[in-house]
Motif scaffolding. Structure first.
Motif, PDB file in Angstrom:
ATOM      1  N   TRP A 225      17.010   0.533  33.118  1.00  0.00           N
ATOM      2  CA  TRP A 225      16.678   1.426  31.736  1.00  0.00           C
ATOM      3  C   TRP A 225      17.034   0.665  30.608  1.00  0.00           C
ATOM      4  N   GLU A 470      11.906   0.408  21.561  1.00  0.00           N
ATOM      5  CA  GLU A 470      11.450   0.729  22.927  1.00  0.00           C
ATOM      6  C   GLU A 470      10.084   1.318  23.016  1.00  0.00           C
ATOM      7  N   THR A 550       7.175  -0.069  35.847  1.00  0.00           N
ATOM      8  CA  THR A 550       7.600   1.030  35.801  1.00  0.00           C
ATOM      9  C   THR A 550       6.672   1.907  37.023  1.00  0.00           C
ATOM     10  N   TYR A 560       8.046  -0.691  30.936  1.00  0.00           N
ATOM     11  CA  TYR A 560       8.910  -0.243  29.903  1.00  0.00           C
ATOM     12  C   TYR A 560       9.453  -1.372  29.225  1.00  0.00           C
ATOM     13  N   LYS A 562      11.835  -3.022  25.762  1.00  0.00           N
ATOM     14  CA  LYS A 562      12.906  -2.659  24.908  1.00  0.00           C
ATOM     15  C   LYS A 562      13.189  -3.934  24.269  1.00  0.00           C
TER      16      LYS A 562
END
Length: 594
Positions: A225, A470, A550, A560, A562
């Protein structure tokens, strides 16, 4: 009944004997000797039980239910060792073993009235955990022997999880000795308990810090995450005793009642954290499955906390004020602990009172902790500001910190204030480090390094939480896209078959200016339907690029992404805190476990 179960029963009998002998030893020295011998027996028996369980894992003895649930033939040996504490039953046995080892070390190195007073407390805590291990034993056998075990939870197959749980347990368990010393000291009027408790607390605090840092790193590189702290209830459970233990290590010698309160509340918070992880009271990725053991922990907290309160009330004495900024810093730490406690239990309490589970998200905690961090910077800055103002270093570092913060893209009151106050505090601590080195005052140097690391760590937290970018990108094979100053090209996929799983990695070519490199985020698919994200992190001095795949199809994938500024300051600051704590421990090695 197998050998492991027999050893646990003998552990319980020895612990009960140590408890009874310890109480009688308060009046007669010969009974205290019996109690010490019985405590050594508990340590020997729990060590033997742990060895039996470790050998069962290494030999793939799937006749034991616990081994079959948490291991398999092809699991590497290092992770078979990790699997020993991967479940509730094994972790409780590990807890009992560490607790008995600490108790024995303390009792063998100390043979005075204060240690005699601590003996029944240590033995009663040991008895409680003996009962828990017997209630939730890792030694029951299956009615049949399966061909292979279920294997270790994929999330736990990480080098960081080899370090994180044992370091956290050692940190938690070590606070039992200061708790026993404080009760014995206050009950007998022996003021020497505080110095000994601080030495043990420094050791435990060091391991608790290591446990928190390795847990943050695991979350950062494994969970996918893109963060290191989510204000998860079990994460909060480790932070709360860390805050109160920090306050105790800075408590003024004159404030004995305040110090006693901090030691007791730190111990109770370690038990409360164990309750959160094992009761199902909260929902957490770090928690064990729901268990009735939670009620035992709650009862123990009530009994031990009530007993400590009674001892503290009877042993209270009039004392002079003092401590200044150290006492003020301790109050801030306790206030932050109280806020964390409220935010952690609020969902369960709201559900109990209203039937609806309401969660206080990260915004609640950040709203409180962000200005508190500035106040801590201010305290660091004014502690030695008189000498610091004579040097241009603090002001120069304030300007440099502000430049770095703006360069990382952070804007607003908190990051700018953090840069100014943090830079000034950093300069003052660096001056103190220089003075400690010149005078060869290594006792003070360890504390200065800890404070220096905390400033750098907190600066990194402000950077990373207030300037993050992100995005989620859906990309076809051969397509390009741009994000956060990077150019990406999806060049293909590479499957890597594994036993019981399939790892599929993407090949991303990444360009940043003249620099070019390849990242290979992936997804690991297990037969049971579990999916694990293999995260790729490109770390730099000022920012990290975090990429997780993902979703995937034959010729496309979703990523994803970031960009997280300042995380290098978090890790370097954390390592510096540990280095400073180790310097302090080594400096006090002759008295560290007295």
């Amino acid at each position: 009944m197998n050998i492991g179960q027999i050893l646990l029963w003998l552990c319980l009998l020895s612990s009960v004997l140590a408890s009874i002998s310890g109480v009688l030893g308060l009046k007669r020295a010969d009974w205290a000797r019996v109690g010490r011998f019985s405590s050594v027996a508990v340590s020997s028996l729990s060590s033997s039980a742990l060895v039996v369980l470790v050998l069962a894992f290494l030999r793939d003895d799937f006749s034991l239910r616990y081994v079959a649930l948490h291991s398999c033939y092809d699991l590497p040996s290092v992770y078979k060792l990790t699997a020993v504490w991967a479940g509730q039953e094994g972790s409780l046995l590990f807890w009992l073993w560490v607790l008995s080892a600490f108790s024995t070390t303390f009792l063998l190195r100390n043979r005075d009235r204060l240690s005699d007073g601590a003996l029944p407390v240590l033995s009663l805590v040991q008895t409680f955990f003996c009962l828990l291990v017997l209630r939730s034993s890792p030694f029951p056998k299956l009615p049949f022997v399966p061909e292979d075990g279920r294997g270790l939870n994929p999330l736990l197959k990480s080098p960081w999880m080899v370090l994180h749980p044992p370091a956290l347990y050692v940190g938690y368990i070590g606070f039992t000795v200061p708790f026993a010393l404080s009760l014995a000291g206050v009950a007998s009027g022996d003021v020497g308990w505080m110095g000994r408790s601080k030495r043990w607390s420094l050791f435990s605090w060091t391991f608790l810090t290591l446990g928190i840092l390795t847990g943050m790193k695991w979350s950062y590189v494994v969970l996918g995450w893109g963060g290191y702290w989510a204000w998860d209830p079990v994460e909060n459970a480790s932070l709360m005793p860390w805050l109160t233990a920090t306050a105790f290590l800075h408590s003024p010698p004159r404030r004995m009642s305040w110090s006693f309160f901090l030691v007791v509340i730190t111990f109770e918070l370690t038990i409360f954290g164990t309750f959160l992880a094992r009761s199902g009271f909260v929902s957490s990725v770090h928690a064990f499955s729901r268990s009735p053991l939670g009620y035992y922990f709650l009862a123990f907290i009530v009994l031990s906390g009530g007993s400590a309160g009674w001892v503290g009330f009877r042993g209270r004495r009039k004392e002079r004020s003092g401590g200044g900024t150290m006492f003020l810093g301790g109050l801030v730490s306790c206030a932050l602990c109280l806020v964390t406690f409220f935010g952690t239990i609020f969902p369960a309490v709201s559900e109990l009172l209203s039937g609806r589970r309401m969660v206080l998200g990260p915004g609640f905690f950040n709203t409180i902790f962000a200005p508190s961090g500035l106040f801590v910077f201010f305290l660091f800055g004014i502690c030695r500001s008189a000498k610091g103002l004579k040097s241009p270093i603090p002001l120069g570092l304030s300007v440099l910190s502000l430049y770095l913060m703006l360069r990382l893209g952070a804007r607003g009151l908190y990051p700018i204030s953090a840069a100014l106050f943090g830079g000034f505090a950093l300069g003052n601590i660096l001056l103190q480090v220089h003075r400690s080195l010149r005078s060869s005052d290594f006792g003070r140097l360890g504390g200065d390094l800890v404070h220096l690391g905390m400033i750098i760590f907190t600066f990194g937290v402000y950077c990373s939480s207030l300037g993050t970018e992100e995005n989620v990108e859906d990309v076809g094979l051969g397509d390009d896209f741009r994000f956060g100053g990077y150019n990406f090209t999806l060049e293909g996929f590479s499957p890597e078959p594994k036993r019981g799983a399939m790892l599929l990695r993407a090949k991303l070519r990444v360009k940043e200016g003249r620099e070019e490199f390849t990242l290979s985020p992936g997804m690991e698919f297990y037969r049971g339907g579990e999916t694990l994200h293999k995260v790729e992190v490109r770390s730099g001095l000022l920012k990290d690029l975090h990429v997780a795949m993902t979703d995937v199809s034959r010729d496309a994938a979703s990523f994803y992404l970031k960009v997280i500024p300042g995380t290098s300051f978090i890790w370097s600051g954390g390592y510096l805190v540990l280095a400073g704590a180790l310097v302090s421990l080594i400096r006090r090695k002759d008295a560290a476990f007295r």
